[in-house]
Scaffold this motif. Structure first.
Motif, short mmCIF file in Angstrom:
data_model
loop_
_atom_site.label_atom_id
_atom_site.label_comp_id
_atom_site.label_asym_id
_atom_site.label_seq_id
_atom_site.Cartn_x
_atom_site.Cartn_y
_atom_site.Cartn_z
N ALA A 136 -36.68 -15.70 37.04
CA ALA A 136 -36.98 -15.71 35.60
C ALA A 136 -36.36 -16.90 34.88
CB ALA A 136 -36.50 -14.41 34.97
N LEU A 137 -35.20 -17.36 35.32
CA LEU A 137 -34.52 -18.46 34.63
C LEU A 137 -34.96 -19.84 35.11
CD1 LEU A 137 -30.92 -16.99 34.31
CD2 LEU A 137 -32.72 -17.08 32.57
N TYR A 138 -35.83 -19.89 36.10
CA TYR A 138 -36.31 -21.17 36.62
C TYR A 138 -36.93 -22.06 35.54
CZ TYR A 138 -39.23 -24.48 39.21
OH TYR A 138 -39.85 -25.60 39.66
N PRO A 139 -37.85 -21.53 34.70
CA PRO A 139 -38.44 -22.40 33.67
C PRO A 139 -37.42 -22.93 32.67
CG PRO A 139 -39.72 -20.39 33.91
CD PRO A 139 -38.44 -20.19 34.67
N LEU A 140 -36.40 -22.13 32.38
CA LEU A 140 -35.41 -22.54 31.40
C LEU A 140 -34.54 -23.67 31.94
CD1 LEU A 140 -33.89 -22.18 28.72
CD2 LEU A 140 -32.54 -20.38 29.84
N PHE A 141 -33.99 -23.49 33.14
CA PHE A 141 -33.03 -24.46 33.66
C PHE A 141 -33.66 -25.65 34.38
CE2 PHE A 141 -30.35 -20.58 33.36
CZ PHE A 141 -29.46 -21.09 32.42
N TRP A 142 -34.80 -25.45 35.04
CA TRP A 142 -35.41 -26.54 35.80
C TRP A 142 -36.51 -27.26 35.04
CZ3 TRP A 142 -33.60 -28.56 40.20
CH2 TRP A 142 -32.65 -27.81 40.90
N LEU A 143 -37.15 -26.56 34.12
CA LEU A 143 -38.30 -27.16 33.43
C LEU A 143 -38.10 -27.28 31.92
CD1 LEU A 143 -41.12 -25.20 35.33
CD2 LEU A 143 -40.24 -27.49 35.83
N ASN A 144 -36.87 -27.10 31.47
CA ASN A 144 -36.56 -27.22 30.04
C ASN A 144 -37.47 -26.35 29.16
OD1 ASN A 144 -34.47 -29.16 30.38
ND2 ASN A 144 -36.03 -30.73 30.68
N ASN A 145 -37.78 -25.18 29.68
CA ASN A 145 -38.61 -24.21 28.94
C ASN A 145 -39.99 -24.76 28.61
OD1 ASN A 145 -37.91 -21.59 28.64
ND2 ASN A 145 -37.04 -21.79 26.60
N ALA A 146 -40.53 -25.58 29.48
CA ALA A 146 -41.79 -26.29 29.21
C ALA A 146 -42.93 -25.33 28.86
CB ALA A 146 -42.17 -27.14 30.41
N HIS A 147 -43.02 -24.21 29.55
CA HIS A 147 -44.11 -23.27 29.30
C HIS A 147 -44.06 -22.74 27.87
CE1 HIS A 147 -45.24 -18.83 29.34
NE2 HIS A 147 -46.39 -19.46 29.38
N LYS A 148 -42.91 -22.27 27.44
CA LYS A 148 -42.80 -21.71 26.09
C LYS A 148 -42.97 -22.80 25.02
CE LYS A 148 -40.00 -17.68 27.16
NZ LYS A 148 -38.69 -17.02 26.99
N VAL A 149 -42.44 -23.98 25.28
CA VAL A 149 -42.61 -25.08 24.33
C VAL A 149 -44.09 -25.43 24.19
CG1 VAL A 149 -42.14 -27.53 23.91
CG2 VAL A 149 -40.28 -26.01 24.65
N LEU A 150 -44.78 -25.51 25.33
CA LEU A 150 -46.21 -25.80 25.32
C LEU A 150 -46.97 -24.79 24.48
CD1 LEU A 150 -48.87 -27.12 26.51
CD2 LEU A 150 -48.67 -25.43 28.33
N LYS A 153 -45.00 -24.30 20.47
CA LYS A 153 -44.97 -25.45 19.57
C LYS A 153 -46.21 -26.32 19.65
CE LYS A 153 -39.95 -25.78 19.33
NZ LYS A 153 -38.78 -26.64 19.58
N ALA A 154 -46.60 -26.69 20.87
CA ALA A 154 -47.72 -27.62 21.00
C ALA A 154 -49.06 -26.97 20.69
CB ALA A 154 -47.74 -28.21 22.42
N LEU A 155 -49.14 -25.65 20.83
CA LEU A 155 -50.42 -24.97 20.59
C LEU A 155 -50.39 -24.09 19.34
CD1 LEU A 155 -53.29 -24.11 21.30
CD2 LEU A 155 -52.31 -22.46 22.91
N PHE A 156 -49.64 -22.98 19.40
CA PHE A 156 -49.78 -21.97 18.36
C PHE A 156 -49.29 -22.44 16.98
CE2 PHE A 156 -49.47 -19.23 22.26
CZ PHE A 156 -50.83 -19.01 22.33
N ARG A 157 -48.15 -23.08 16.91
CA ARG A 157 -47.69 -23.55 15.61
C ARG A 157 -48.61 -24.62 15.05
NH1 ARG A 157 -41.10 -23.72 16.10
NH2 ARG A 157 -40.84 -21.46 16.27
#
Length: 195
Positions: A136-150, A153-157
């Motif tokens: 579960a913590l892989y996206p946070l620590f290895w990918l800088n939370n890229a999925h949630k940011v995408l 921020k990049a889409l919904f907001r």
């Protein structure tokens, strides 16, 4: 409240499909939800491929007649729920192709000439339910939370949707993934959620 659930996984025997079933089950028991539409992108055979040429221009995507049904679904919904796996740190290409075509200029947002556009989907809320094989913590620590940011921020907001909730579940292919507990959490959430 009217809800649109967008399901993106090619296998109806998958854990993602079990999450979809829990979304539907919980929502059908929720007195605040008056309508549930499900769009299964694979079953629908949605074409995720963008084509731009002299006959099909990007600036006309918001009026493409082939996408009219899907635009109506998005406009009609108060809450949009996405159920999908995380593959290579991001949603499946099928879902990204849907996003590319549906969240188009003059439908989901309007350029105002400034730094940020005017979001045209204001007032809606989104829930993203995703699963992955890795921890579960892989996206946070290895990918800088890229999925949630995408997604956030990049889409919904960008299109005016400020209320976004994530259920991002890792280690889902292992025997200790606590799948039943997580499925029940989704059921309980949708049984009681408001807008």
């Amino acid at each position: 409240m009217k809800m649109l659930v967008i399901y993106t996984h090619p296998n109806h025997q998958s854990l993602n499909y079990a999450f979809l079933e829990k979304v539907i089950q919980g929502s059908s028991e929720n007195k605040h939800i008056s309508e549930i539409q499900v769009l299964d992108l694979y079953e629908e055979q949605f074409d995720p491929v963008l084509i731009f040429n002299e006959n099909k221009r990007r600036r006309d995507m918001h009026i493409d007649p082939k996408l009219g049904k899907y635009r109506e679904q998005l406009l009609h919904a108060d809450k949009i729920v996405f159920v999908y796996p995380i593959w290579w740190g991001r949603p499946p290409a099928m879902l990204l192709g849907y996003i590319d075509q549906m969240f188009a200029s003059n439908f989901a947002y309007r350029d105002k000439g400034g730094l940020l556009p005017e979001g045209l989907l204001k007032g809606k809320s989104v829930v993203c339910i995703s699963t992955m094989k890795g921890p579960a913590l892989y996206p946070l620590f290895w990918l800088n939370n890229a999925h949630k940011v995408l997604m956030r921020k990049a889409l919904f907001r960008y299109v005016g949707i400020k209320k976004v909730k994530f259920f991002e579940y890792g280690s889902m292919e292992g025997p200790n993934g606590r799948q039943e507990r997580k499925l029940n959490r989704i059921y309980q959430y949708f049984k009681s959620v408001g807008l």
